[in-house]
Write a protein that holds these residues in place. Structure first.
Motif, PDB file in Angstrom:
ATOM      1  N   GLY A   4      48.077  36.771  32.589  1.00 12.33           N
ATOM      2  CA  GLY A   4      48.336  37.442  33.585  1.00 12.33           C
ATOM      3  C   GLY A   4      47.201  37.565  34.759  1.00 12.33           C
ATOM      4  O   GLY A   4      47.474  37.437  35.900  1.00 12.33           O
ATOM      5  N   GLU A   5      46.059  37.616  34.327  1.00  7.56           N
ATOM      6  CA  GLU A   5      44.573  37.620  35.214  1.00  7.56           C
ATOM      7  C   GLU A   5      44.661  36.441  35.767  1.00  7.56           C
ATOM      8  O   GLU A   5      44.339  36.274  36.911  1.00  7.56           O
ATOM      9  N   ILE A   8      47.438  35.658  38.556  1.00  8.58           N
ATOM     10  CA  ILE A   8      47.151  36.638  39.750  1.00  8.58           C
ATOM     11  C   ILE A   8      46.002  35.781  40.351  1.00  8.58           C
ATOM     12  O   ILE A   8      46.171  35.553  41.725  1.00  8.58           O
ATOM     13  N   GLN A   9      45.007  35.241  39.835  1.00  9.52           N
ATOM     14  CA  GLN A   9      44.093  34.570  40.689  1.00  9.52           C
ATOM     15  C   GLN A   9      44.405  33.282  41.166  1.00  9.52           C
ATOM     16  O   GLN A   9      43.970  33.341  42.354  1.00  9.52           O
ATOM     17  N   ARG A  11      47.293  32.348  41.960  1.00 11.50           N
ATOM     18  CA  ARG A  11      48.360  32.754  43.095  1.00 11.50           C
ATOM     19  C   ARG A  11      47.854  33.369  44.465  1.00 11.50           C
ATOM     20  O   ARG A  11      48.184  32.987  45.590  1.00 11.50           O
ATOM     21  N   ARG A  12      46.814  34.082  44.108  1.00 12.46           N
ATOM     22  CA  ARG A  12      46.121  34.730  45.367  1.00 12.46           C
ATOM     23  C   ARG A  12      44.981  33.521  45.889  1.00 12.46           C
ATOM     24  O   ARG A  12      45.189  33.225  47.213  1.00 12.46           O
ATOM     25  N   SER A  17      52.650  35.152  47.743  1.00 19.14           N
ATOM     26  CA  SER A  17      53.120  36.536  47.212  1.00 19.14           C
ATOM     27  C   SER A  17      53.829  35.914  45.965  1.00 19.14           C
ATOM     28  O   SER A  17      54.181  34.895  45.514  1.00 19.14           O
ATOM     29  N   GLN A  18      54.186  37.152  45.025  1.00 16.59           N
ATOM     30  CA  GLN A  18      54.809  37.087  43.676  1.00 16.59           C
ATOM     31  C   GLN A  18      56.596  36.536  44.182  1.00 16.59           C
ATOM     32  O   GLN A  18      56.847  35.694  43.382  1.00 16.59           O
ATOM     33  N   ARG A  29      61.173  37.489  41.140  1.00 19.27           N
ATOM     34  CA  ARG A  29      59.996  38.076  41.401  1.00 19.27           C
ATOM     35  C   ARG A  29      59.537  39.224  40.376  1.00 19.27           C
ATOM     36  O   ARG A  29      58.285  39.280  39.885  1.00 19.27           O
ATOM     37  N   SER A  33      56.148  39.474  38.187  1.00 17.06           N
ATOM     38  CA  SER A  33      55.397  40.906  38.026  1.00 17.06           C
ATOM     39  C   SER A  33      54.925  41.007  36.512  1.00 17.06           C
ATOM     40  O   SER A  33      54.084  41.697  36.232  1.00 17.06           O
ATOM     41  N   GLU A  36      52.334  38.972  35.061  1.00 12.39           N
ATOM     42  CA  GLU A  36      50.943  39.347  35.535  1.00 12.39           C
ATOM     43  C   GLU A  36      50.546  40.748  35.145  1.00 12.39           C
ATOM     44  O   GLU A  36      49.233  40.913  34.678  1.00 12.39           O
ATOM     45  N   SER A  37      51.354  41.342  34.698  1.00 11.29           N
ATOM     46  CA  SER A  37      51.140  42.805  34.181  1.00 11.29           C
ATOM     47  C   SER A  37      50.945  42.775  32.452  1.00 11.29           C
ATOM     48  O   SER A  37      50.466  43.610  31.908  1.00 11.29           O
TER      49      SER A  37
END
Length: 42
Positions: A4-5, A8-9, A11-12, A17-18, A29, A33, A36-37
């Motif tokens: 997940g981390e 996020i990294q 994707r950003r 966006s998600q 989406r 989420s 990622e969590s």
């Protein structure tokens, strides 16, 4: 680093966006989420 981390990294880094990522790979989406969590890896 957990999945997940890393997601996020990456994707950003791409400025997404998600919702954009979800549309790109054909999922919801909410699924992005959850990934990622750490809620779900399916």
């Amino acid at each position: 680093m957990k999945f997940g981390e890393k997601l996020i990294q990456l994707r950003r880094k791409e400025g997404m966006s998600q919702e954009q990522l979800a549309a790109e790979i054909g999922i919801t989406r909410q699924s992005v989420s959850k990934w990622e969590s750490g809620g779900s890896l399916r």
